[in-house]
Design an enzyme around this catalytic site. Structure first.
Site, PDB file in Angstrom:
ATOM      1  N   LYS A  73       1.292  -0.915  -0.144  1.00 61.77           N
ATOM      2  CA  LYS A  73      -0.148   0.328  -0.359  1.00 61.77           C
ATOM      3  C   LYS A  73       0.552   0.882   0.189  1.00 61.77           C
ATOM      4  O   LYS A  73       1.877   0.995   0.574  1.00 61.77           O
ATOM      5  CB  LYS A  73      -0.545   0.246   1.558  1.00 61.77           C
ATOM      6  CG  LYS A  73      -2.332   1.349   1.502  1.00 61.77           C
ATOM      7  CD  LYS A  73      -3.645   0.903   0.718  1.00 61.77           C
ATOM      8  CE  LYS A  73      -4.104   1.907   0.272  1.00 61.77           C
ATOM      9  NZ  LYS A  73      -3.339   2.494  -1.135  1.00 61.77           N
ATOM     10  N   GLN A  99       7.287   4.587   3.735  1.00 63.16           N
ATOM     11  CA  GLN A  99       5.386   4.298   3.671  1.00 63.16           C
ATOM     12  C   GLN A  99       5.570   2.719   4.833  1.00 63.16           C
ATOM     13  O   GLN A  99       4.561   2.469   5.376  1.00 63.16           O
ATOM     14  CB  GLN A  99       5.822   3.637   2.623  1.00 63.16           C
ATOM     15  CG  GLN A  99       4.206   3.726   2.067  1.00 63.16           C
ATOM     16  CD  GLN A  99       3.179   4.882   1.642  1.00 63.16           C
ATOM     17  OE1 GLN A  99       3.804   5.846   1.468  1.00 63.16           O
ATOM     18  NE2 GLN A  99       2.204   4.769   2.572  1.00 63.16           N
ATOM     19  N   LYS A 154       5.131   3.940   8.090  1.00 58.81           N
ATOM     20  CA  LYS A 154       4.271   4.251   8.499  1.00 58.81           C
ATOM     21  C   LYS A 154       3.105   3.651   8.382  1.00 58.81           C
ATOM     22  O   LYS A 154       2.511   3.717   9.364  1.00 58.81           O
ATOM     23  CB  LYS A 154       3.872   5.317   7.429  1.00 58.81           C
ATOM     24  CG  LYS A 154       2.951   6.169   7.210  1.00 58.81           C
ATOM     25  CD  LYS A 154       2.767   7.389   6.049  1.00 58.81           C
ATOM     26  CE  LYS A 154       3.841   7.733   5.294  1.00 58.81           C
ATOM     27  NZ  LYS A 154       3.044   8.342   4.318  1.00 58.81           N
ATOM     28  N   LYS A 206       5.876   2.162  -3.029  1.00 59.75           N
ATOM     29  CA  LYS A 206       5.585   3.344  -3.049  1.00 59.75           C
ATOM     30  C   LYS A 206       6.004   3.166  -5.055  1.00 59.75           C
ATOM     31  O   LYS A 206       6.541   2.695  -5.796  1.00 59.75           O
ATOM     32  CB  LYS A 206       6.052   4.195  -2.914  1.00 59.75           C
ATOM     33  CG  LYS A 206       5.831   5.836  -2.904  1.00 59.75           C
ATOM     34  CD  LYS A 206       5.319   6.075  -1.614  1.00 59.75           C
ATOM     35  CE  LYS A 206       4.620   7.858  -1.651  1.00 59.75           C
ATOM     36  NZ  LYS A 206       3.865   8.059  -0.395  1.00 59.75           N
ATOM     37  N   GLY A 255      -3.169   7.596  -4.674  1.00 60.81           N
ATOM     38  CA  GLY A 255      -2.864   9.012  -4.628  1.00 60.81           C
ATOM     39  C   GLY A 255      -1.328   9.740  -4.063  1.00 60.81           C
ATOM     40  O   GLY A 255      -1.128   9.118  -3.175  1.00 60.81           O
ATOM     41  N   ASP A 256      -0.122  10.445  -4.735  1.00 61.77           N
ATOM     42  CA  ASP A 256       0.585  11.288  -3.474  1.00 61.77           C
ATOM     43  C   ASP A 256       0.804  12.625  -4.881  1.00 61.77           C
ATOM     44  O   ASP A 256      -0.164  13.209  -5.591  1.00 61.77           O
ATOM     45  CB  ASP A 256       2.375  10.076  -3.664  1.00 61.77           C
ATOM     46  CG  ASP A 256       3.596  10.822  -2.802  1.00 61.77           C
ATOM     47  OD1 ASP A 256       3.157  10.401  -1.777  1.00 61.77           O
ATOM     48  OD2 ASP A 256       3.646  11.371  -3.324  1.00 61.77           O
ATOM     49  N   THR A 262      -4.904  13.359   4.933  1.00 66.14           N
ATOM     50  CA  THR A 262      -3.940  13.029   5.325  1.00 66.14           C
ATOM     51  C   THR A 262      -3.585  15.026   6.126  1.00 66.14           C
ATOM     52  O   THR A 262      -2.944  14.782   7.378  1.00 66.14           O
ATOM     53  CB  THR A 262      -2.972  14.041   4.326  1.00 66.14           C
ATOM     54  OG1 THR A 262      -3.026  12.506   3.537  1.00 66.14           O
ATOM     55  CG2 THR A 262      -1.241  13.411   5.077  1.00 66.14           C
ATOM     56  N   ASN A 270      -2.701  19.326  -1.736  1.00 56.61           N
ATOM     57  CA  ASN A 270      -4.163  18.483  -0.837  1.00 56.61           C
ATOM     58  C   ASN A 270      -3.767  18.841   0.303  1.00 56.61           C
ATOM     59  O   ASN A 270      -4.880  18.894   1.378  1.00 56.61           O
ATOM     60  CB  ASN A 270      -3.995  16.976  -1.131  1.00 56.61           C
ATOM     61  CG  ASN A 270      -5.184  17.148  -1.774  1.00 56.61           C
ATOM     62  OD1 ASN A 270      -6.224  18.295  -1.739  1.00 56.61           O
ATOM     63  ND2 ASN A 270      -5.361  15.622  -2.123  1.00 56.61           N
ATOM     64  N   SER A 278      -7.359   5.130   3.047  1.00 53.35           N
ATOM     65  CA  SER A 278      -7.244   4.700   2.029  1.00 53.35           C
ATOM     66  C   SER A 278      -7.168   3.022   2.326  1.00 53.35           C
ATOM     67  O   SER A 278      -8.182   2.621   1.663  1.00 53.35           O
ATOM     68  CB  SER A 278      -5.351   4.762   1.235  1.00 53.35           C
ATOM     69  OG  SER A 278      -5.728   5.275   0.549  1.00 53.35           O
TER      70      SER A 278
HETATM   71  N1  GLU Z   1       0.880   9.148  -0.285  1.00 50.41           N
HETATM   72  C1  GLU Z   1      -0.127   8.626   0.375  1.00 50.41           C
HETATM   73  C2  GLU Z   1       1.239   8.273   1.861  1.00 50.41           C
HETATM   74  O1  GLU Z   1       2.102   8.842   1.604  1.00 50.41           O
HETATM   75  C3  GLU Z   1      -0.877   7.607   0.880  1.00 50.41           C
HETATM   76  C4  GLU Z   1      -0.679   6.499   0.388  1.00 50.41           C
HETATM   77  C5  GLU Z   1      -1.738   5.542  -0.115  1.00 50.41           C
HETATM   78  O2  GLU Z   1      -3.180   6.241   0.081  1.00 50.41           O
HETATM   79  O3  GLU Z   1      -2.092   4.504   0.183  1.00 50.41           O
HETATM   80  O4  GLU Z   1       0.889   7.756   2.739  1.00 50.41           O
END
Ligand code: GLU
Length: 450
Positions: A90, A111, A114, A126, A165-166, A210, A241, A382
């Site tokens: 994810k 990630q 996190k 990612k 997204g990012d 976020t 965003n 998400s």
């Molecule tokens: N890009 C966002 C992050 O850094 C969202 C990632 C997601 O929703 O999978 O966490």
């Protein structure tokens, strides 16, 4: 430093010498794990750190698309599927001209920790491309997204990898990407992408998540010191965003964002970015031209300081870097320390260089919070989107918001507890690294070596 950590760091540096951003994040995370690694000698025998720093899979692919003048372009697509010990991969997709493997690997590594910190069943990944949607027509963005997904679809799926997204990938891009995925697989497999519009199976509050979550985390930090958001003044960078969500939530809770910086300089609005008119103007300004925030100053008659960052201003209570990586280096960190402002809350991914972060953490008057905890609400919602998709239901805004608040409180509490358990005191940075690491480590140890 623990000899095992030192060895893994040295090996990682030797193997990935051309990947500075990736090495920066590995060094930051590993160096804060010392007490845990000391307490678990079995990790070295299982090569746990060596396995953690090496992505499970790295995919690079060609993306060919046609612009409005019928010219072909060739870009490179990436997906680094870092670690799926806790659940399907994810993490977001970043479309920006500076995207390269080092940046995607650093983001994927971050990630993983996190996503573990959220305590939800998701692994870390990612991806993205060196394509920038800035200045491209809607048709060009759609064709690029379709070309990207034509290759990418074979690597994802609701139980395999769920991208979102990012930077450079918002609702529009996710819509085009998911639409192409659905056409290719011939099924409404909603859970293969998150960040979808609510009308195509998305979660309510995902775009705000976020930014709102960062403010919920900040609220816990303030509560620890007997303070609240009411009357709080914030200086931040970024008004994408995430930044926009922070402005909105701070305003709702009675605080004010009085400074914000963009690529062209910073704005000082002593009344704060408050009320619908200003918040909507930010959205319009960004949609027209994401590189300039000066139009805000022209519109509302406030100060604009060209080419400068707002780090170091004294008349605020909190700094929140919510733009890109390495926004705050040693030079800015010194100004931040001198200002006497008591809170430095990272929001964007890796906004601080390692030397600057270490320096800021040494300042006795300053509480530092790390982005991998503060910005974790986006990926959390998400995952809530995946959960709703799996059940074929929609939760209400109240239901999602209540879960967001609970998740952010839990992340804060887990970080505080992890640092205390290892005798590190009130250290939110090390606490987040340790709490995230421990979750991934437990799952990897339980699943045996592969
Ligand atoms: N890009 C966002 C992050 O850094 C969202 C990632 C997601 O929703 O999978 O966490």
């Amino acid at each position: 430093m623990n000899a095992y950590i030192e060895r893994v760091l040295a090996e990682t540096k030797a193997k990935n010498a051309n990947e500075p951003e990736f090495l920066q994040t590995v060094e930051e995370v590993l160096s804060s794990l010392e007490p845990v690694i000391n307490a678990h000698p079995e990790y070295e025998k299982a090569c746990l750190l060596e396995r953690m720093v090496e992505p499970e899979r790295t995919i690079e692919f060609r993306v060919v698309w046609m612009d409005d003048n019928l010219q072909y372009h060739v870009n490179r697509g990436y997906r680094v599927q870092y670690n799926a010990a806790l659940g399907p991969y994810k993490g977001g997709l970043r479309f920006a001209s500076n995207v390269n493997l080092s940046i995607i690997k650093f983001l994927g590594f971050e990630q993983t920790f996190k996503d573990a910190l959220t305590c939800l069943p998701i692994g870390g990944a990612k991806g993205g491309s060196d394509f920038s949607p800035i200045g491209r027509s809607d048709g060009e963005v759609m064709r690029f997204c379709q070309a990207f997904m034509t290759e990418f679809h074979r690597h994802i799926g609701q139980d395999i990898d769920c991208p979102a997204g990012d930077v450079g990938v918002g609702g529009r891009e996710v819509g085009y990407l998911y639409g192409q995925y659905r056409r290719i697989v011939g099924a409404a497999e909603f859970g293969a992408m998150s960040g979808k519009a609510v009308c195509t199976g998305g979660s309510i509050l995902r775009p705000e998540a976020t930014g709102f979550g960062a403010v919920y985390y900040l609220r816990e930090v303030l509560k620890h010191d007997g303070k609240g958001i009411e009357g709080l003044r914030v200086a931040m960078s970024g008004y994408g965003n995430v930044g926009w969500g922070i402005m909105k939530k701070i305003d709702e809770l009675g605080g004010k964002v009085t400074y914000f910086a963009g690529p062209d300089g910073y704005i000082h609005d002593p009344d704060g970015v408050c009320g619908e008119e200003k918040l909507n103007f930010i959205l319009e300004m960004r949609a027209k031209d994401p590189m300039h925030c000066k139009p805000y100053a022209d519109k509302f008659g406030v100060e604009f300081v060209e080419g400068q960052k707002c780090w170091g201003v004294k008349d605020v209570d909190v700094y929140m870097p919510a733009a890109t990586q390495n926004d705050v280096n040693m030079e800015w960190a010194k100004k931040i320390a001198e200002s006497g402002v008591p809170y430095y809350i990272e929001v964007g991914n890796m906004p601080t260089t390692n030397d600057a972060l270490a320096f800021l953490m040494e300042q006795k008057h300053l509480t530092v919070a790390p982005s991998k905890a503060v910005n974790a609400c986006g990926v959390s919602v998400s995952e809530l989107e995946m959960a709703q998709n799996a059940q074929r239901i929609y939760w209400t805004a109240e239901e999602v918001d209540a879960k967001m608040e609970a998740i952010m409180k839990n992340i804060y509490d887990a970080s505080v507890e992890a640092a205390e358990r290892y005798g590190l005191g009130y250290n939110l940075v090390a606490g987040a690294n340790i709490a995230g690491f421990q979750k991934v480590a437990d799952a990897m140890m339980a699943q045996g070596i592969f």
